[in-house]
Design a protein around this motif. Structure first.
Motif, mmCIF file in Angstrom:
data_model
loop_
_atom_site.group_PDB
_atom_site.id
_atom_site.type_symbol
_atom_site.label_atom_id
_atom_site.label_comp_id
_atom_site.label_asym_id
_atom_site.label_seq_id
_atom_site.Cartn_x
_atom_site.Cartn_y
_atom_site.Cartn_z
ATOM 1 N N TRP A 150 -1.057 3.961 5.615
ATOM 2 C CA TRP A 150 -0.043 3.370 4.737
ATOM 3 C C TRP A 150 -0.061 4.055 3.373
ATOM 4 O O TRP A 150 1.003 4.340 2.812
ATOM 5 N N ILE A 151 -1.257 4.324 2.860
ATOM 6 C CA ILE A 151 -1.356 5.045 1.582
ATOM 7 C C ILE A 151 -0.812 6.459 1.738
ATOM 8 O O ILE A 151 -0.085 6.964 0.867
ATOM 9 N N ASN A 152 -1.158 7.117 2.843
ATOM 10 C CA ASN A 152 -0.616 8.458 3.105
ATOM 11 C C ASN A 152 0.916 8.429 3.156
ATOM 12 O O ASN A 152 1.580 9.352 2.682
ATOM 13 N N CYS A 198 1.706 1.760 -3.565
ATOM 14 C CA CYS A 198 0.556 2.288 -4.311
ATOM 15 C C CYS A 198 0.278 3.744 -3.938
ATOM 16 O O CYS A 198 -0.162 4.540 -4.779
ATOM 17 N N GLY A 199 0.528 4.106 -2.678
ATOM 18 C CA GLY A 199 0.389 5.502 -2.283
ATOM 19 C C GLY A 199 1.356 6.392 -3.037
ATOM 20 O O GLY A 199 1.022 7.530 -3.415
ATOM 21 N N LEU A 221 0.820 -1.210 0.000
ATOM 22 C CA LEU A 221 0.000 0.000 0.000
ATOM 23 C C LEU A 221 0.857 1.265 0.000
ATOM 24 O O LEU A 221 0.464 2.284 -0.581
ATOM 25 N N GLY A 261 2.890 6.451 1.527
ATOM 26 C CA GLY A 261 3.388 6.378 0.153
ATOM 27 C C GLY A 261 3.346 7.724 -0.541
ATOM 28 O O GLY A 261 4.272 8.087 -1.284
ATOM 29 N N GLN A 262 2.268 8.486 -0.300
ATOM 30 C CA GLN A 262 2.186 9.813 -0.904
ATOM 31 C C GLN A 262 3.266 10.737 -0.332
ATOM 32 O O GLN A 262 3.921 11.480 -1.075
ATOM 33 N N LEU A 303 -0.112 7.016 -6.301
ATOM 34 C CA LEU A 303 -1.212 7.983 -6.212
ATOM 35 C C LEU A 303 -0.681 9.412 -6.206
ATOM 36 O O LEU A 303 -1.229 10.287 -6.890
ATOM 37 N N GLN A 332 -5.308 3.482 5.480
ATOM 38 C CA GLN A 332 -5.290 4.876 5.038
ATOM 39 C C GLN A 332 -3.919 5.503 5.292
ATOM 40 O O GLN A 332 -3.365 6.202 4.434
ATOM 41 N N GLU A 350 1.304 15.580 3.473
ATOM 42 C CA GLU A 350 0.619 14.344 3.096
ATOM 43 C C GLU A 350 0.173 13.527 4.307
ATOM 44 O O GLU A 350 -0.265 12.384 4.155
ATOM 45 N N ILE A 370 -9.890 8.251 -1.333
ATOM 46 C CA ILE A 370 -9.057 7.126 -0.894
ATOM 47 C C ILE A 370 -9.922 6.096 -0.192
ATOM 48 O O ILE A 370 -10.779 6.434 0.622
#
Length: 325
Positions: free
Chosen positions: A253-255, A62-63, A59, A257-258, A66, A251, A146, A84
Motif C-alpha cells: 500500500w505504501i509502495n 502516506c506513501g 497508507l 502511494g509512492q 513519502l 508495504q 516504485e 519502510i
C-alpha cells in the motif's frame, strides 16, 4: 555540504510533503523531525472509518507523502536513505528518512520537484485532447520503479465495465448515511478557512457526465456548494488506468502511494491531470471482481482517469506546524 545543508534539506522536504495527494485531502500524516531524520507517521484520527476500514487508502496517501519527501530531498542535493515499516511494534511509524550521499539532481528529478506544488486533482470530465502514448509509457515505467504496475485500460468494453462498477459503488455509497456523513465532513463550504478537505471550488456544483459515465463523489451532498465553472466542453473520459500490486500488504500500500505520486508528478510535468475513482475499491466484492476479471489477479489499488484540463484550482494544505511534532 555540511550539517546545516542537510538540516535545510530536511526542512524543505517536510514543507514539500504537505502537498502530497490524499483521499478527500485528509492529509493523514504527521512528521517527527530532527536535525538528522524525518519520521513519517500515520494519523489514525484522519482515517475514513466508513470508506477505508482497513486503512489501505490512508497508507496509500502516506506513501505519496513519502515519495514527495524523497523527491524534494534529491532536489536539495542528497540521496534519501529510507526505511519502510522499520519497527513492527510501532505500526503507525511508516517510514524513516535521512539525507545520505550528496548527489546532483538530474533533469528528471528537477522536473518532478517543480510539479509538487502545482499538481492538481481533477473532479470532472477532461478536454477532448489526447494523452500522448509516449507519456503513457513513461508513466508505466514510473510506477514500475516504485514496485507497482500501471495498466491502461485499452478495450472500450473494459472501460465500460470499470465505469459501471464505479456507478454501482457510488449509488450504493450514496444510500449509506455513514459514507455521506463522512464525505460531508471533508467537504468545505464556500469561504471556509479550513486547510484540509476538499474546497468548494475544487468540485463542480452540477456534475456533467462523461461517456461512459465515471461519477465523482457527491461533495455537494444536500448543499448548493461547488464550482459554477462551465463544464460543457469538458466531458471526455481521458485514459482509464489501474494501479495494481502483486500482493495486498501494508508495504505494498505504501509502495502504491509512492508509485501514484511518481505518476502524478510525471504526468503534471506534461500538462496531464488525474481524476480518482476509488468507490469500487472500497467495496470488497467489487474489488475482488476487478482483481480476477480485469487485473490478472493483481490487487487493484487505484483507478484513475488521465487527461488534459485547463482548470487551475486552488489547493489547501495544513501548515508545517500542524503536521510536525
Amino acid at each position: 555540504m555540511g550539517v546545516l545543508s542537510a538540516k535545510h534539506a530536511i526542512d524543505v522536504a517536510v514543507e514539500a510533503a504537505r502537498w502530497a495527494p490524499s483521499i478527500h485531502n485528509t492529509q493523514p500524516w504527521t512528521f517527527s523531525v530532527s536535525e538528522q531524520e524525518i519520521r513519517l507517521k500515520a494519523d489514525p484520527d484522519r482515517k475514513l472509518r466508513a470508506a477505508d476500514t482497513s486503512g489501505r487508502e490512508l497508507l496509500i496517501s502516506c506513501g505519496a507523502a513519502l515519495f514527495t519527501l524523497r523527491t524534494a530531498m534529491r532536489c536539495e542535493g542528497f540521496e534519501p536513505v529510507v526505511r519502510i515499516l522499520p519497527d513492527p511494534d510501532r505500526p503507525s511509524l511508516l517510514a524513516t528518512l535521512h539525507p545520505g550521499a550528496e548527489v546532483r539532481p538530474d533533469e528528471s528529478t528537477r522536473s518532478l520537484g517543480c510539479q509538487i506544488e502545482h499538481r492538481r486533482t481533477h473532479r470532472a470530465g477532461f478536454a477532448d485532447v489526447p494523452v500522448p502514448e509516449t507519456l503513457v509509457e513513461r508513466l508505466v515505467r514510473a510506477a514500475m520503479e516504485e514496485g507497482a504496475r500501471l495498466t491502461p485500460i485499452r478495450s472500450p468494453e473494459a472501460v465500460r465495465v470499470v465505469a459501471a462498477l464505479t456507478q454501482a459503488a457510488q449509488a450504493v455509497q450514496a444510500q449509506d448515511q455513514r459514507f455521506s456523513l463522512e464525505l460531508i465532513r471533508w467537504s468545505q463550504p464556500p469561504g471556509s478557512p479550513r486547510r484540509d478537505g476538499v474546497p468548494a471550488q475544487g468540485y463542480p456544483r452540477r456534475r456533467v457526465p462523461t461517456d461512459p459515465d465515471f461519477p465523482q463523489r457527491d461533495y455537494a451532498w444536500r448543499h448548493d456548494w461547488g464550482s459554477q465553472a462551465d463544464q460543457r466542453a469538458a466531458t471526455a473520459v481521458g485514459i482509464v488506468v489501474v494501479l495494481t500490486t502483486p500482493g495486498d500488504s501494508r508495504q505494498e500500500w505504501i509502495n502504491t502511494g509512492q508509485a501514484l505520486q511518481h505518476v502524478l508528478l510525471r504526468a503534471a510535468a506534461y500538462g496531464v491531470s488525474a481524476a480518482f475513482h476509488t468507490q469500487a475499491l472500497e467495496m470488497a466484492l467489487l474489488r475482488e471482481f476487478l482483481r480476477h476479471e480485469l487485473c490478472s489477479d493483481q490487487y487493484p489499488q487505484m483507478i484513475m482517469r488521465l487527461g488534459v484540463t485547463l482548470d487551475d484550482k486552488e489547493m489547501v494544505r495544513r501548515s508545517v506546524s500542524e503536521i510536525t511534532e
